[in-house]
Design an enzyme around this catalytic site. Structure first.
Site, PDB file in Angstrom:
ATOM      1  N   LYS A 105       0.933  -1.300   0.176  1.00 54.71           N
ATOM      2  CA  LYS A 105      -0.004  -0.008   0.012  1.00 54.71           C
ATOM      3  C   LYS A 105       0.683   1.110  -0.064  1.00 54.71           C
ATOM      4  O   LYS A 105       0.578   2.032  -0.901  1.00 54.71           O
ATOM      5  CB  LYS A 105      -0.872  -0.200   1.209  1.00 54.71           C
ATOM      6  CG  LYS A 105      -1.569   1.181   1.403  1.00 54.71           C
ATOM      7  CD  LYS A 105      -2.572   1.220   2.843  1.00 54.71           C
ATOM      8  CE  LYS A 105      -1.752   1.586   3.987  1.00 54.71           C
ATOM      9  NZ  LYS A 105      -1.450   3.192   4.427  1.00 54.71           N
ATOM     10  N   ASN A 106       1.902   1.196   0.737  1.00 57.99           N
ATOM     11  CA  ASN A 106       2.807   2.622   1.079  1.00 57.99           C
ATOM     12  C   ASN A 106       3.576   2.807   0.002  1.00 57.99           C
ATOM     13  O   ASN A 106       4.249   3.836  -0.041  1.00 57.99           O
ATOM     14  CB  ASN A 106       3.401   2.486   2.586  1.00 57.99           C
ATOM     15  CG  ASN A 106       2.421   2.556   3.697  1.00 57.99           C
ATOM     16  OD1 ASN A 106       1.341   3.054   3.330  1.00 57.99           O
ATOM     17  ND2 ASN A 106       2.648   2.555   4.718  1.00 57.99           N
ATOM     18  N   SER A 161      11.065  12.041   7.277  1.00 51.90           N
ATOM     19  CA  SER A 161       9.727  11.728   7.226  1.00 51.90           C
ATOM     20  C   SER A 161       9.464  11.133   5.667  1.00 51.90           C
ATOM     21  O   SER A 161      10.199  11.540   4.977  1.00 51.90           O
ATOM     22  CB  SER A 161       8.981  13.238   7.171  1.00 51.90           C
ATOM     23  OG  SER A 161       7.911  13.109   6.309  1.00 51.90           O
ATOM     24  N   VAL A 162       8.925  10.131   5.590  1.00 48.52           N
ATOM     25  CA  VAL A 162       8.657   9.213   4.660  1.00 48.52           C
ATOM     26  C   VAL A 162       7.858  10.208   3.566  1.00 48.52           C
ATOM     27  O   VAL A 162       8.476  10.204   2.384  1.00 48.52           O
ATOM     28  CB  VAL A 162       7.766   7.862   4.810  1.00 48.52           C
ATOM     29  CG1 VAL A 162       7.534   7.036   3.707  1.00 48.52           C
ATOM     30  CG2 VAL A 162       8.615   7.150   5.833  1.00 48.52           C
ATOM     31  N   ARG A 189      -8.516  -0.563   4.521  1.00 46.56           N
ATOM     32  CA  ARG A 189      -7.941   0.480   3.851  1.00 46.56           C
ATOM     33  C   ARG A 189      -6.306  -0.286   3.507  1.00 46.56           C
ATOM     34  O   ARG A 189      -5.566   0.348   2.605  1.00 46.56           O
ATOM     35  CB  ARG A 189      -7.513   1.382   4.965  1.00 46.56           C
ATOM     36  CG  ARG A 189      -8.790   2.375   5.222  1.00 46.56           C
ATOM     37  CD  ARG A 189      -8.270   3.344   6.295  1.00 46.56           C
ATOM     38  NE  ARG A 189      -7.335   4.395   5.477  1.00 46.56           N
ATOM     39  CZ  ARG A 189      -6.817   5.558   6.061  1.00 46.56           C
ATOM     40  NH1 ARG A 189      -7.412   5.796   7.209  1.00 46.56           N
ATOM     41  NH2 ARG A 189      -6.195   6.057   5.267  1.00 46.56           N
ATOM     42  N   ASP A 219       4.892   0.637  11.995  1.00 45.08           N
ATOM     43  CA  ASP A 219       3.757  -0.101  11.445  1.00 45.08           C
ATOM     44  C   ASP A 219       3.308  -1.575  11.632  1.00 45.08           C
ATOM     45  O   ASP A 219       2.519  -2.142  11.471  1.00 45.08           O
ATOM     46  CB  ASP A 219       3.563   0.018   9.905  1.00 45.08           C
ATOM     47  CG  ASP A 219       3.346   1.611   9.335  1.00 45.08           C
ATOM     48  OD1 ASP A 219       2.901   2.390  10.332  1.00 45.08           O
ATOM     49  OD2 ASP A 219       3.475   1.855   8.332  1.00 45.08           O
ATOM     50  N   ARG A 269      -4.163  10.945   4.465  1.00 44.26           N
ATOM     51  CA  ARG A 269      -3.131  11.912   4.653  1.00 44.26           C
ATOM     52  C   ARG A 269      -2.028  11.803   3.449  1.00 44.26           C
ATOM     53  O   ARG A 269      -1.704  12.922   3.015  1.00 44.26           O
ATOM     54  CB  ARG A 269      -2.195  11.492   6.203  1.00 44.26           C
ATOM     55  CG  ARG A 269      -1.197  12.469   6.210  1.00 44.26           C
ATOM     56  CD  ARG A 269      -0.378  12.342   7.434  1.00 44.26           C
ATOM     57  NE  ARG A 269       0.871  12.852   7.432  1.00 44.26           N
ATOM     58  CZ  ARG A 269       1.027  14.099   7.884  1.00 44.26           C
ATOM     59  NH1 ARG A 269       0.039  14.675   8.440  1.00 44.26           N
ATOM     60  NH2 ARG A 269       2.120  14.526   7.940  1.00 44.26           N
ATOM     61  N   ILE A 292       7.963   7.045  16.827  1.00 38.03           N
ATOM     62  CA  ILE A 292       7.905   7.851  15.531  1.00 38.03           C
ATOM     63  C   ILE A 292       6.386   8.379  15.790  1.00 38.03           C
ATOM     64  O   ILE A 292       6.346   9.747  15.362  1.00 38.03           O
ATOM     65  CB  ILE A 292       7.550   6.688  14.243  1.00 38.03           C
ATOM     66  CG1 ILE A 292       8.497   5.757  14.156  1.00 38.03           C
ATOM     67  CG2 ILE A 292       7.426   7.713  13.076  1.00 38.03           C
ATOM     68  CD1 ILE A 292       9.879   6.387  13.824  1.00 38.03           C
ATOM     69  N   CYS A 305      -4.788  12.732  12.981  1.00 35.47           N
ATOM     70  CA  CYS A 305      -5.424  11.492  12.918  1.00 35.47           C
ATOM     71  C   CYS A 305      -5.116  10.705  14.157  1.00 35.47           C
ATOM     72  O   CYS A 305      -4.643  11.406  15.146  1.00 35.47           O
ATOM     73  CB  CYS A 305      -5.000  10.809  11.832  1.00 35.47           C
ATOM     74  SG  CYS A 305      -3.388  10.210  11.987  1.00 35.47           S
ATOM     75  N   ARG A 332       0.697  14.888  13.433  1.00 38.08           N
ATOM     76  CA  ARG A 332       1.319  14.655  12.144  1.00 38.08           C
ATOM     77  C   ARG A 332       1.206  16.036  11.306  1.00 38.08           C
ATOM     78  O   ARG A 332       0.497  16.302  10.267  1.00 38.08           O
ATOM     79  CB  ARG A 332       0.457  13.538  11.287  1.00 38.08           C
ATOM     80  CG  ARG A 332       0.481  12.401  11.951  1.00 38.08           C
ATOM     81  CD  ARG A 332      -0.303  11.088  11.269  1.00 38.08           C
ATOM     82  NE  ARG A 332       0.479  10.465  10.295  1.00 38.08           N
ATOM     83  CZ  ARG A 332      -0.107   9.473   9.615  1.00 38.08           C
ATOM     84  NH1 ARG A 332      -1.250   9.200   9.448  1.00 38.08           N
ATOM     85  NH2 ARG A 332       0.810   9.008   8.672  1.00 38.08           N
TER      86      ARG A 332
HETATM   87  C1  EPZ Z   1       4.372   6.968   6.309  1.00 34.18           C
HETATM   88  O1  EPZ Z   1       3.452   8.155   6.808  1.00 34.18           O
HETATM   89  C2  EPZ Z   1       3.342   5.727   5.988  1.00 34.18           C
HETATM   90  N1  EPZ Z   1       2.291   6.135   5.261  1.00 34.18           N
HETATM   91  C3  EPZ Z   1       2.895   5.290   7.701  1.00 34.18           C
HETATM   92  O2  EPZ Z   1       1.993   4.151   7.399  1.00 34.18           O
HETATM   93  C4  EPZ Z   1       4.144   4.969   8.485  1.00 34.18           C
HETATM   94  O3  EPZ Z   1       3.561   4.977   9.957  1.00 34.18           O
HETATM   95  C5  EPZ Z   1       5.206   6.316   8.379  1.00 34.18           C
HETATM   96  O4  EPZ Z   1       5.432   6.806   7.133  1.00 34.18           O
HETATM   97  C6  EPZ Z   1       6.474   5.954   9.224  1.00 34.18           C
HETATM   98  O5  EPZ Z   1       7.072   4.872   8.627  1.00 34.18           O
HETATM   99  C7  EPZ Z   1       2.264   5.993   4.115  1.00 34.18           C
HETATM  100  O6  EPZ Z   1       3.407   5.688   3.600  1.00 34.18           O
HETATM  101  C8  EPZ Z   1       1.302   6.007   3.226  1.00 34.18           C
HETATM  102  P1  EPZ Z   1       6.077  10.218   8.480  1.00 34.18           P
HETATM  103  P2  EPZ Z   1       3.974   9.538   6.845  1.00 34.18           P
HETATM  104  O7  EPZ Z   1       6.153  11.692   7.757  1.00 34.18           O
HETATM  105  O8  EPZ Z   1       5.053   9.814   5.515  1.00 34.18           O
HETATM  106  C9  EPZ Z   1       6.595  13.655  11.549  1.00 34.18           C
HETATM  107  C10 EPZ Z   1       0.377   2.889   7.835  1.00 34.18           C
HETATM  108  O9  EPZ Z   1      -0.463   2.261   8.721  1.00 34.18           O
HETATM  109  N2  EPZ Z   1       6.482  14.788  10.609  1.00 34.18           N
HETATM  110  O10 EPZ Z   1       7.618   9.534   8.168  1.00 34.18           O
HETATM  111  O11 EPZ Z   1       2.754  10.318   7.052  1.00 34.18           O
HETATM  112  C11 EPZ Z   1       5.340  13.057  12.006  1.00 34.18           C
HETATM  113  O12 EPZ Z   1       4.447  13.515  12.735  1.00 34.18           O
HETATM  114  C12 EPZ Z   1       0.695   4.355   8.035  1.00 34.18           C
HETATM  115  O13 EPZ Z   1       0.131   2.410   6.838  1.00 34.18           O
HETATM  116  C13 EPZ Z   1       7.018  16.106  10.867  1.00 34.18           C
HETATM  117  O14 EPZ Z   1       6.770  16.407  12.046  1.00 34.18           O
HETATM  118  O15 EPZ Z   1       4.868   9.595   8.199  1.00 34.18           O
HETATM  119  C14 EPZ Z   1       5.902  11.659  12.762  1.00 34.18           C
HETATM  120  O16 EPZ Z   1       6.091  11.888  13.908  1.00 34.18           O
HETATM  121  C15 EPZ Z   1       0.490   5.014   8.953  1.00 34.18           C
HETATM  122  N3  EPZ Z   1       6.649  17.087  10.204  1.00 34.18           N
HETATM  123  C16 EPZ Z   1       7.239  11.594  11.886  1.00 34.18           C
HETATM  124  O17 EPZ Z   1       7.703  12.860  11.209  1.00 34.18           O
HETATM  125  C17 EPZ Z   1       6.199  16.773   8.674  1.00 34.18           C
HETATM  126  O18 EPZ Z   1       6.253  17.767   7.973  1.00 34.18           O
HETATM  127  C18 EPZ Z   1       7.294  10.392  10.765  1.00 34.18           C
HETATM  128  O19 EPZ Z   1       6.246  10.554   9.939  1.00 34.18           O
HETATM  129  C19 EPZ Z   1       6.193  15.400   8.638  1.00 34.18           C
HETATM  130  C20 EPZ Z   1       6.271  14.534   9.410  1.00 34.18           C
END
Ligand code: EPZ
Length: 429
Positions: A22-23, A173-174, A408, A316, A102, A338, A126, A131
């Site tokens: 999915k991701n 951040s991914v 989802r 995850d 998101r 995270i 969420c 986030r």
């Molecule tokens: C991706 O979300 C995944 N979603 C998430 O999977 C996964 O948990 C997450 O990466 C971490 O591995 C998809 O790929 C669709 P992040 P993402 O930005 O990219 C902070 C699932 O269940 N942050 O890497 O949204 C954020 O708050 C989902 O499949 C900021 O502070 O996650 C978090 O604490 C849930 N500012 C950390 O970084 C920003 O501008 C990592 O989030 C962006 C992020």
């Protein structure tokens, strides 16, 4: 509303085919916005999030077509999805669509790069945390965009087009890595992304963008270099296997006992999680067909695990691990680093009889108390599936409510588990 009923206590034996991730599928689909030619993706999982993203992309003018099985395929693996963004007709991603998922915020990168403007609703918080999107916005500013926030929307513009720059993320951040990498492919000159996410999905996206004509080095490391180009072209790409689905079923087998081949799974995508699984006492072997997981007769040992960005233990899989170690003899510690609020499953696992204490970001699981079936529900996808794992081991019937979370991210969950002997069914209404 659909619910899932599980009668626990049956081991899992057989084969579970692993779907496309999915991701990875979501950012790959979004990448179609970068070109006026067709991007054809295969191994796309049939999931609610994928369907929602089709609608979101459709609103920008992307045409999509799904095709069936091809000559030589025994079983059709995933969907083959052709996405064509010949003309972007709307650069606004509205609140009612973005607020549901998101990842749809990530369209801001390609829209801005190709159309020099984008108006995308802020995604909001969420169930797993607040986030924010600050890394995205400062990254796009480094590429020359002007950003305003107006009426809950991010309004971004770059009238002369984006220009390459140096983006150093303050945290990993991914989504921000995906977004800046996509934007940089159509920026003038070179972009250097530092402190980039190293997740396999970032590499998969870079591989696809490269097939589309982008020049990208270093994806999969913490420094990515992108040389901008004027135009990206048609390409075909197969979505990589889902490492979180793989880990989820691997943990389910360890929890319930038995032996299952996770067909098509790749160990290199989740080595840390497999190492933790070995520590619990499960046996794991990588074969040509996938990963074989078994646990026969032996008890489970406790573990001490901290979630981290790749290649660490993935957030995850945190909830699923917690469900597993409720059955371990002894005390496990699980620390979430995270997301600040990703322990919604703790109180639901407690309803099944688990003994879990929360102290800040660390959960201490006193394992070994047999679980008993109950009514449970969860507020996110991974938490929901942890309740399914717990239900497979619990005595009697477990009812998992709010199944739409599972839809989802898990394709044919009940079918895959029941084919291996689980007593699980979806009950409508
Ligand atoms: C991706 O979300 C995944 N979603 C998430 O999977 C996964 O948990 C997450 O990466 C971490 O591995 C998809 O790929 C669709 P992040 P993402 O930005 O990219 C902070 C699932 O269940 N942050 O890497 O949204 C954020 O708050 C989902 O499949 C900021 O502070 O996650 C978090 O604490 C849930 N500012 C950390 O970084 C920003 O501008 C990592 O989030 C962006 C992020």
């Amino acid at each position: 509303m659909d619910r899932i009923r599980i009668t626990g206590g049956r081991p899992l034996n057989g084969t579970i085919p692993i779907s496309g991730a999915k991701n990875a599928a979501l950012p790959l689909m979004i990448a179609s916005l970068l070109s006026d030619q067709t991007l054809t993706l295969s191994n796309v999982p049939n999931l609610a999030d994928v369907a929602l993203l089709k609608r979101i992309l459709g609103n920008h003018g992307v045409d999509y077509a799904v095709s069936g099985k091809r000559r030589g395929e025994v079983v059709q693996s995933g969907e083959r999805l052709a996405l064509t963004a010949a003309e972007i007709v709307d650069t606004t991603a509205p609140y009612d669509l973005v607020s549901r998922m998101r990842a749809s915020f990530w369209v801001i990168g390609p829209l801005l790069a190709r159309m020099h403007e984008a108006r995308v609703s802020l995604p909001g918080g969420c169930a797993i945390g607040t986030r924010p999107v600050d890394f995205f916005l400062s990254g796009l500013e480094q590429l020359g965009a002007t950003i305003d926030v107006d009426g809950g929307y991010v309004v971004a513009s770059a009238p002369g087009g984006l220009a390459g720059g140096r983006v150093e993320f303050p945290g990993i951040s991914v989504g921000a890595t995906h977004t800046i990498m996509m934007a940089a492919t159509l920026a003038k000159g070179e972009t250097m992304i530092e402190n980039a996410a190293r997740e396999p999905e970032v590499r998969d996206l870079a591989d696809c963008l490269t097939k589309m004509g982008a020049t990208i080095d270093g994806a999969g490391t913490d420094t990515i270099r992108v040389q901008g180009t004027d135009r990206l072209v048609a390409a075909e790409h197969a979505v990589l296997p889902d490492r979180i689905e793989t880990g989820t079923y691997a943990f389910a087998v360890a929890a319930a006992g038995g032996e299952v081949l996770l067909q098509g799974a790749r160990g290199d995508l989740l080595q840390k999680a497999l190492d933790v699984l070995s520590q619990t006492g499960a046996e794991i072997s990588q074969t040509n067909d996938g990963i074989r997981v078994s646990r026969r007769g032996t008890g489970l040992a406790p573990v001490d695990v901290v979630t981290e960005p790749f290649p660490g233990f993935p957030t995850d899989l945190q909830a699923q691990l917690m469900a597993l170690v409720t059955g371990a003899g002894g005390c496990s510690r699980i620390t979430e680093t995270i997301f600040e609020n990703r322990f919604m499953h703790v109180s639901e696992l407690a309803r099944l009889g688990a003994d879990i204490r929360l102290d800040g970001q660390t959960a201490t699981v006193h394992g070994g108390t047999p679980l008993k079936g109950a009514q449970v529900m969860a507020t996110d996808l991974r938490a929901s599936v942890s309740l399914v794992i717990a239900g497979l081991t619990a005595e009697g019937e477990t009812w998992v409510n709010r199944v739409y979370h599972l839809d989802r991210g898990f394709e044919q969950l009940e079918q895959k588990l029941s084919a291996c002997g689980a007593d699980i069914e979806r009950v409508s209404g």
